[in-house]
Design a protein around this motif. Structure first.
Motif, PDB file in Angstrom:
ATOM      1  N   ILE A   1      19.319  44.745  26.034  1.00  0.00           N
ATOM      2  CA  ILE A   1      19.014  46.169  26.212  1.00  0.00           C
ATOM      3  C   ILE A   1      19.042  46.524  27.692  1.00  0.00           C
ATOM      4  N   LEU A   2      18.462  45.645  28.509  1.00  0.00           N
ATOM      5  CA  LEU A   2      18.431  45.897  29.947  1.00  0.00           C
ATOM      6  C   LEU A   2      19.815  45.753  30.569  1.00  0.00           C
ATOM      7  N   GLU A   3      20.611  44.832  30.051  1.00  0.00           N
ATOM      8  CA  GLU A   3      21.974  44.677  30.563  1.00  0.00           C
ATOM      9  C   GLU A   3      22.789  45.937  30.292  1.00  0.00           C
ATOM     10  N   ASN A   4      22.615  46.509  29.108  1.00  0.00           N
ATOM     11  CA  ASN A   4      23.308  47.754  28.779  1.00  0.00           C
ATOM     12  C   ASN A   4      22.824  48.898  29.672  1.00  0.00           C
ATOM     13  N   GLU A   5      21.521  48.933  29.891  1.00  0.00           N
ATOM     14  CA  GLU A   5      20.944  49.956  30.766  1.00  0.00           C
ATOM     15  C   GLU A   5      21.476  49.808  32.190  1.00  0.00           C
ATOM     16  N   ALA A   6      21.582  48.561  32.652  1.00  0.00           N
ATOM     17  CA  ALA A   6      22.066  48.316  34.008  1.00  0.00           C
ATOM     18  C   ALA A   6      23.486  48.828  34.193  1.00  0.00           C
ATOM     19  N   GLY A   7      24.323  48.634  33.169  1.00  0.00           N
ATOM     20  CA  GLY A   7      25.695  49.121  33.263  1.00  0.00           C
ATOM     21  C   GLY A   7      25.758  50.631  33.394  1.00  0.00           C
ATOM     22  N   LYS A   8      24.926  51.327  32.632  1.00  0.00           N
ATOM     23  CA  LYS A   8      24.903  52.792  32.703  1.00  0.00           C
ATOM     24  C   LYS A   8      24.389  53.270  34.054  1.00  0.00           C
ATOM     25  N   LEU A   9      23.373  52.587  34.559  1.00  0.00           N
ATOM     26  CA  LEU A   9      22.801  53.002  35.837  1.00  0.00           C
ATOM     27  C   LEU A   9      23.734  52.692  37.005  1.00  0.00           C
ATOM     28  N   ARG A  10      24.508  51.619  36.880  1.00  0.00           N
ATOM     29  CA  ARG A  10      25.471  51.305  37.935  1.00  0.00           C
ATOM     30  C   ARG A  10      26.481  52.442  38.076  1.00  0.00           C
ATOM     31  N   THR A  11      26.937  52.948  36.933  1.00  0.00           N
ATOM     32  CA  THR A  11      27.867  54.078  36.959  1.00  0.00           C
ATOM     33  C   THR A  11      27.200  55.315  37.533  1.00  0.00           C
ATOM     34  N   LEU A  12      25.947  55.537  37.142  1.00  0.00           N
ATOM     35  CA  LEU A  12      25.212  56.707  37.622  1.00  0.00           C
ATOM     36  C   LEU A  12      25.053  56.673  39.132  1.00  0.00           C
ATOM     37  N   TRP A  13      24.630  55.520  39.674  1.00  0.00           N
ATOM     38  CA  TRP A  13      24.382  55.433  41.108  1.00  0.00           C
ATOM     39  C   TRP A  13      25.664  55.539  41.935  1.00  0.00           C
ATOM     40  N   ASN A  14      26.790  55.157  41.339  1.00  0.00           N
ATOM     41  CA  ASN A  14      28.045  55.182  42.088  1.00  0.00           C
ATOM     42  C   ASN A  14      28.748  56.532  42.045  1.00  0.00           C
ATOM     43  N   THR A  15      28.293  57.438  41.179  1.00  0.00           N
ATOM     44  CA  THR A  15      28.958  58.731  41.085  1.00  0.00           C
ATOM     45  C   THR A  15      28.628  59.598  42.295  1.00  0.00           C
ATOM     46  N   THR A  16      29.578  60.421  42.684  1.00  0.00           N
ATOM     47  CA  THR A  16      29.382  61.301  43.846  1.00  0.00           C
ATOM     48  C   THR A  16      29.351  62.773  43.450  1.00  0.00           C
ATOM     49  N   VAL A  17      29.445  63.055  42.157  1.00  0.00           N
ATOM     50  CA  VAL A  17      29.536  64.447  41.718  1.00  0.00           C
ATOM     51  C   VAL A  17      28.190  65.006  41.271  1.00  0.00           C
ATOM     52  N   LEU A  18      27.171  64.163  41.212  1.00  0.00           N
ATOM     53  CA  LEU A  18      25.852  64.615  40.779  1.00  0.00           C
ATOM     54  C   LEU A  18      24.892  64.681  41.959  1.00  0.00           C
ATOM     55  N   SER A  19      24.028  65.673  41.929  1.00  0.00           N
ATOM     56  CA  SER A  19      22.969  65.762  42.931  1.00  0.00           C
ATOM     57  C   SER A  19      21.898  64.732  42.608  1.00  0.00           C
ATOM     58  N   ASN A  20      20.998  64.481  43.566  1.00  0.00           N
ATOM     59  CA  ASN A  20      19.905  63.542  43.306  1.00  0.00           C
ATOM     60  C   ASN A  20      19.034  64.011  42.147  1.00  0.00           C
ATOM     61  N   LYS A  21      18.848  65.328  42.030  1.00  0.00           N
ATOM     62  CA  LYS A  21      18.046  65.865  40.932  1.00  0.00           C
ATOM     63  C   LYS A  21      18.712  65.571  39.595  1.00  0.00           C
ATOM     64  N   ASP A  22      20.034  65.768  39.523  1.00  0.00           N
ATOM     65  CA  ASP A  22      20.758  65.483  38.282  1.00  0.00           C
ATOM     66  C   ASP A  22      20.736  63.991  37.973  1.00  0.00           C
ATOM     67  N   LYS A  23      20.844  63.167  39.017  1.00  0.00           N
ATOM     68  CA  LYS A  23      20.772  61.719  38.811  1.00  0.00           C
ATOM     69  C   LYS A  23      19.405  61.330  38.255  1.00  0.00           C
ATOM     70  N   LEU A  24      18.371  61.958  38.773  1.00  0.00           N
ATOM     71  CA  LEU A  24      17.019  61.674  38.307  1.00  0.00           C
ATOM     72  C   LEU A  24      16.863  62.023  36.835  1.00  0.00           C
ATOM     73  N   ASN A  25      17.368  63.192  36.442  1.00  0.00           N
ATOM     74  CA  ASN A  25      17.272  63.606  35.044  1.00  0.00           C
ATOM     75  C   ASN A  25      18.048  62.660  34.133  1.00  0.00           C
TER      76      ASN A  25
END
Length: 225
Positions: free
Chosen positions: A152-176
């Motif tokens: 479960i955590l490995e799957n979560e890590a993959g999603k978060l890696r993509t989230l942190w690497n994106t440049t199109v979202l603001s910090n607020k959107d990343k937080l949500n």
């Protein structure tokens, strides 16, 4: 996002602290270093081992003295673990969850330099290195639970890696988005936990969300003034 908001963001993702009390006096903090205590000049030597713990709470770094109970020779804490702390004038009280609390004398404290915001490039490594360890510590996970939660955590890590690497979202959107991802992982983990573990996890999430919301509102208000 200020430094305190960044700390709560990482706490929201890592499930590192357990709150037995809803008292607002307790604050989340992170143990950043553990070292064998070296007696200061004039300090009486002791046969019992002692350790210096560096703990960051908000914008302050505390150096406290820890003496293992019952003559133990090892320290139960390590760098990277998060707990709730009650800051006193001369002591820090650490909430250790099911094992109770411990009062640690403060040897030194210093204010940390202000940070402009969360360093998203460093957040993934901080997150991934702590999550399973903190879950195991806070929820007292069995070996079987750890093995079943790991995917479960490995799957979560993959999603978060993509989230942190994106440049199109603001910090607020990343937080949500981060909150939604963590909530989804919690939903998958809860069937694997006991009733007490689910209660601890639920209470923790509630407290972290309230604190994070408060910090963001404070920051928004300061920008408007």
């Amino acid at each position: 996002m200020n430094h305190k908001a960044a700390v709560f963001l990482l706490c929201l993702a890592t499930v590192q602290v357990f709150c037995q009390s809803s008292s607002p006096k307790y604050q989340p903090g992170t143990i950043t270093a553990v070292a064998v205590h070296q007696p200061a000049p004039g300090e009486q030597p002791s046969d019992a081992p002692k350790y210096d713990l560096s703990i960051v709470i908000g914008d302050t770094n505390y150096l406290v003295l820890y003496t293992p109970p019952n003559g133990a020779k090892t320290v139960e804490y390590s760098a990277g673990l998060d707990f709730l702390f009650l800051v006193g004038s001369d002591t820090l009280t650490i909430n250790r969850g099911p094992t109770g609390t411990a009062e640690l004398p403060i040897l030194h404290r210093e204010a940390l330099p202000a940070k402009s915001g969360l360093d998203w490039s460093k957040a993934p490594s901080q997150y991934y290195s702590l999550k399973l360890e903190n879950l195991t510590k806070v929820l007292n996970l069995s070996d079987d639970q750890q093995a079943r939660i790991k995917p479960i955590l490995e799957n979560e890590a993959g999603k978060l890696r993509t989230l942190w690497n994106t440049t199109v979202l603001s910090n607020k959107d990343k937080l949500n988005t981060l909150e939604k991802i963590v909530r989804s992982s919690d939903k998958k983990m809860k069937p694997l936990l006991s009733e007490d573990q689910v209660r601890i996890l639920t209470d923790l999430r509630k407290n972290q969300k309230q604190e994070l919301k408060k910090r963001i509102e404070e920051q928004t208000a300061s920008k408007q003034n």
